[in-house]
Design a protein around this motif. Structure first.
Motif, mmCIF file in Angstrom:
data_model
loop_
_atom_site.group_PDB
_atom_site.id
_atom_site.type_symbol
_atom_site.label_atom_id
_atom_site.label_comp_id
_atom_site.label_asym_id
_atom_site.label_seq_id
_atom_site.Cartn_x
_atom_site.Cartn_y
_atom_site.Cartn_z
ATOM 1 N N SER A 95 -17.347 -2.546 -15.749
ATOM 2 C CA SER A 95 -17.122 -1.816 -16.992
ATOM 3 C C SER A 95 -16.614 -0.396 -16.742
ATOM 4 O O SER A 95 -15.829 0.127 -17.523
ATOM 5 N N ASP A 96 -17.076 0.235 -15.642
ATOM 6 C CA ASP A 96 -16.622 1.588 -15.307
ATOM 7 C C ASP A 96 -15.346 1.476 -14.485
ATOM 8 O O ASP A 96 -15.335 1.674 -13.268
ATOM 9 N N ALA A 97 -14.245 1.186 -15.169
ATOM 10 C CA ALA A 97 -12.992 0.874 -14.483
ATOM 11 C C ALA A 97 -12.364 2.072 -13.781
ATOM 12 O O ALA A 97 -11.466 1.902 -12.954
ATOM 13 N N ALA A 98 -12.812 3.264 -14.099
ATOM 14 C CA ALA A 98 -12.257 4.458 -13.454
ATOM 15 C C ALA A 98 -12.920 4.748 -12.113
ATOM 16 O O ALA A 98 -12.441 5.599 -11.357
ATOM 17 N N ALA A 99 -14.024 4.042 -11.820
ATOM 18 C CA ALA A 99 -14.786 4.311 -10.599
ATOM 19 C C ALA A 99 -14.315 3.426 -9.444
ATOM 20 O O ALA A 99 -15.121 2.866 -8.697
ATOM 21 N N LEU A 100 -13.010 3.295 -9.282
ATOM 22 C CA LEU A 100 -12.465 2.424 -8.243
ATOM 23 C C LEU A 100 -12.758 2.965 -6.848
ATOM 24 O O LEU A 100 -12.762 4.177 -6.616
ATOM 25 N N ARG A 101 -12.961 2.034 -5.913
ATOM 26 C CA ARG A 101 -13.160 2.392 -4.511
ATOM 27 C C ARG A 101 -12.043 1.839 -3.622
ATOM 28 O O ARG A 101 -11.912 2.270 -2.477
ATOM 29 N N THR A 102 -11.279 0.915 -4.118
ATOM 30 C CA THR A 102 -10.133 0.427 -3.357
ATOM 31 C C THR A 102 -9.129 1.568 -3.223
ATOM 32 O O THR A 102 -8.671 2.126 -4.222
ATOM 33 N N ARG A 103 -8.786 1.904 -1.978
ATOM 34 C CA ARG A 103 -7.956 3.074 -1.720
ATOM 35 C C ARG A 103 -6.490 2.684 -1.503
ATOM 36 O O ARG A 103 -6.172 1.653 -0.902
ATOM 37 N N ALA A 104 -5.621 3.533 -2.008
ATOM 38 C CA ALA A 104 -4.184 3.402 -1.795
ATOM 39 C C ALA A 104 -3.699 4.712 -1.174
ATOM 40 O O ALA A 104 -3.549 5.713 -1.880
ATOM 41 N N GLU A 105 -3.499 4.713 0.143
ATOM 42 C CA GLU A 105 -3.081 5.931 0.847
ATOM 43 C C GLU A 105 -1.579 5.882 1.106
ATOM 44 O O GLU A 105 -1.063 4.905 1.665
ATOM 45 N N ARG A 106 -0.898 6.941 0.718
ATOM 46 C CA ARG A 106 0.561 7.000 0.867
ATOM 47 C C ARG A 106 0.934 7.194 2.340
ATOM 48 O O ARG A 106 0.381 8.030 3.042
ATOM 49 N N ASP A 107 1.874 6.368 2.781
ATOM 50 C CA ASP A 107 2.401 6.466 4.148
ATOM 51 C C ASP A 107 3.906 6.273 4.083
ATOM 52 O O ASP A 107 4.408 5.156 4.212
ATOM 53 N N ALA A 142 -5.733 0.585 -7.698
ATOM 54 C CA ALA A 142 -6.425 1.293 -6.626
ATOM 55 C C ALA A 142 -6.381 2.784 -6.914
ATOM 56 O O ALA A 142 -5.725 3.230 -7.864
ATOM 57 N N THR A 143 -7.069 3.562 -6.097
ATOM 58 C CA THR A 143 -7.105 5.006 -6.302
ATOM 59 C C THR A 143 -6.577 5.748 -5.089
ATOM 60 O O THR A 143 -6.837 5.357 -3.953
ATOM 61 N N VAL A 144 -5.838 6.791 -5.353
ATOM 62 C CA VAL A 144 -5.371 7.652 -4.266
ATOM 63 C C VAL A 144 -6.455 8.658 -3.904
ATOM 64 O O VAL A 144 -6.423 9.250 -2.822
ATOM 65 N N ASP A 145 -7.443 8.853 -4.818
ATOM 66 C CA ASP A 145 -8.537 9.784 -4.574
ATOM 67 C C ASP A 145 -9.660 9.476 -5.565
ATOM 68 O O ASP A 145 -9.517 9.753 -6.765
ATOM 69 N N PRO A 146 -10.783 8.902 -5.090
ATOM 70 C CA PRO A 146 -11.876 8.543 -6.009
ATOM 71 C C PRO A 146 -12.384 9.713 -6.836
ATOM 72 O O PRO A 146 -12.858 9.511 -7.967
ATOM 73 N N ALA A 147 -12.286 10.927 -6.305
ATOM 74 C CA ALA A 147 -12.775 12.092 -7.042
ATOM 75 C C ALA A 147 -11.975 12.334 -8.319
ATOM 76 O O ALA A 147 -12.458 12.967 -9.257
ATOM 77 N N LYS A 148 -10.753 11.844 -8.359
ATOM 78 C CA LYS A 148 -9.900 12.031 -9.536
ATOM 79 C C LYS A 148 -10.197 11.032 -10.643
ATOM 80 O O LYS A 148 -9.671 11.147 -11.746
ATOM 81 N N ARG A 149 -11.031 10.041 -10.342
ATOM 82 C CA ARG A 149 -11.349 8.975 -11.293
ATOM 83 C C ARG A 149 -10.081 8.415 -11.933
ATOM 84 O O ARG A 149 -9.151 8.052 -11.233
ATOM 85 N N HIS A 150 -9.999 8.382 -13.276
ATOM 86 C CA HIS A 150 -8.869 7.715 -13.914
ATOM 87 C C HIS A 150 -7.536 8.378 -13.602
ATOM 88 O O HIS A 150 -6.490 7.736 -13.637
ATOM 89 N N LYS A 151 -7.550 9.672 -13.267
ATOM 90 C CA LYS A 151 -6.304 10.379 -12.982
ATOM 91 C C LYS A 151 -5.735 10.037 -11.602
ATOM 92 O O LYS A 151 -4.594 10.403 -11.299
ATOM 93 N N GLY A 152 -6.517 9.330 -10.791
ATOM 94 C CA GLY A 152 -6.036 8.980 -9.455
ATOM 95 C C GLY A 152 -5.654 7.527 -9.288
ATOM 96 O O GLY A 152 -5.330 7.085 -8.179
#
Length: 381
Positions: free
Chosen positions: A133-145, A171-181
């Motif tokens: 339900s908390d869809a903004a709390a993603l842990r799957t990371r997407a790191e730019r390379d 996925a998230t580029v930064d979990p701290a950004k929540r939905h913005k990442g």
């Protein structure tokens, strides 16, 4: 412009096609594949043959380009046959929708056209083991390379996850950004580092494959990104605002099947020297099932109409999904009660209806989340 509740000739033809398909192809094998916990791939192939698979893809990319109302009409019929089997094409449309909403012409040509040329599926990967339900709390990371993103993480409860040729992964580029990442990436089947593990022991919808997806240093081209970085959450929410409506349609199909089975049995079963359909207690149950069914269908059609008109539909989508799924669960429960002890056995289809439709109250946003959406909209007003 006057209100018109009639279907067009084209819609009636689609309805007849889907109804015939459900009765002749799906219903006869529903119990078998429920017990085997297997995806009936021959049904996927036949859906493709008759044009009912991935039909929301626009004609420009090889599909039928049907609207939401047509999708709802088809969905009710297929779910009447088996909610689990209907979830296969429904989940494929879920995976297709973010590409339709946010993909470029080149991305649509590259990812959607192949889904019309053969029996193929799409999937939508948002939920994770630690969040749903908390869809903004993603842990799957997407790191730019450079020209790639490197994906690492796990997705859970992914319908079609092991069968899909195309998976839209959030996925998230930064979990701290929540939905913005959050970023939305299209991952193709067979990409190195992606593995799918089928989940067993589901209560219902067992003919639909549900998977855990594991991403281990999966390299995804930046060209596969939908929209910009940080737009993934919005894409996911806009997708769900649309695709909750077909879930409601499936619930309507289950409710209709429950009413039909209960009515038939009530006419056949005798007690105290006459059919139990003669007793007012049974008649009231059937009447309440009918009231719920008709109300749920009408509101689902309304939500679909809003969507097709390009009008705000998030509120209506949430209402339709929550109401229809709860009405369907209640109808299936009453159908079991009318069947008595036989309703509790595999011999009759009603126990499966209850097991299947329970999931409609959970996936694509639990009904508690639907109430959050509805309440927030009310308070904004």
């Amino acid at each position: 412009m006057p209100i018109d509740f009639s279907l067009t000739e084209e819609q009636k033809q689609l309805q007849a096609l889907a109804r015939r398909f459900a009765r002749e192809q799906i219903a006869p094998i529903a119990a078998e594949y429920d017990q085997k916990e297997e995806v009936p791939w021959q049904i996927v192939e036949k859906l493709h043959e008759v044009g009912l698979l991935n039909a929301i893809i626009p004609e420009e990319y090889g599909g039928l380009g049907i609207g939401m109302l047509e999708e709802v009409i088809i969905g009710e019929e297929l779910a009447w046959g088996c909610m689990g089997i209907y979830t296969i094409p429904m989940a494929s449309d879920l995976g297709i929708t973010p590409i339709l909403l946010a993909g470029t012409h080149e991305q649509k040509e590259r990812f959607l056209r192949p889904l019309t040329e053969k029996p193929a599926l799409a999937a939508f990967a948002l939920s994770e083991p630690g969040n749903g339900s908390d869809a903004a709390a993603l842990r799957t990371r997407a790191e730019r390379d450079g020209d790639y993103y490197i994906l690492n993480g796990t997705k859970m409860w992914i319908s079609n996850g092991g069968e899909a040729d195309v998976i839209v992964v959030f996925a998230t580029v930064d979990p701290a950004k929540r939905h913005k990442g959050v970023v939305a990436l299209v991952v193709e089947k067979g990409t190195p580092g992606l593995s799918a593990h089928k989940l067993h022991g589901k209560m219902g919808q067992r003919a639909s494959g549900t998977y855990e997806l594991v991403f281990e240093n999966v390299r995804v081209p930046v060209a596969n990104r939908l929209g910009e970085e940080g737009e993934g959450f919005k894409i996911a929410m806009n997708t769900l605002n649309k695709t909750r409506i077909p879930v409601a349609a499936g619930s309507v199909g289950v409710a209709r099947r429950a009413l039909e089975e209960a009515t038939k049995y009530a006419k056949e079963r005798e007690a105290f020297g006459r059919p139990i359909a003669d007793f007012q207690a049974i008649q009231f149950k059937l009447a309440d099932m009918y009231i719920g069914l008709e109300t749920a269908r009408m509101y689902t059609y309304y939500a679909a109409w809003l969507c097709d008109q390009g009008l705000p539909h998030a509120q209506a989508s949430a209402v339709a999904k929550a109401y229809a799924s709860e009405i369907a669960f209640k109808a299936a429960n009453e159908a079991i009660q009318i069947h008595g002890g036989y309703g509790y056995m595999h011999e009759y289809p009603v126990e499966k209806l209850l097991r299947d439709v329970k999931l409609n109250q959970i996936y694509e946003g639990t009904n508690e989340i639907q109430r959050v959406i509805i309440a927030r909209n009310l308070l904004k007003e």
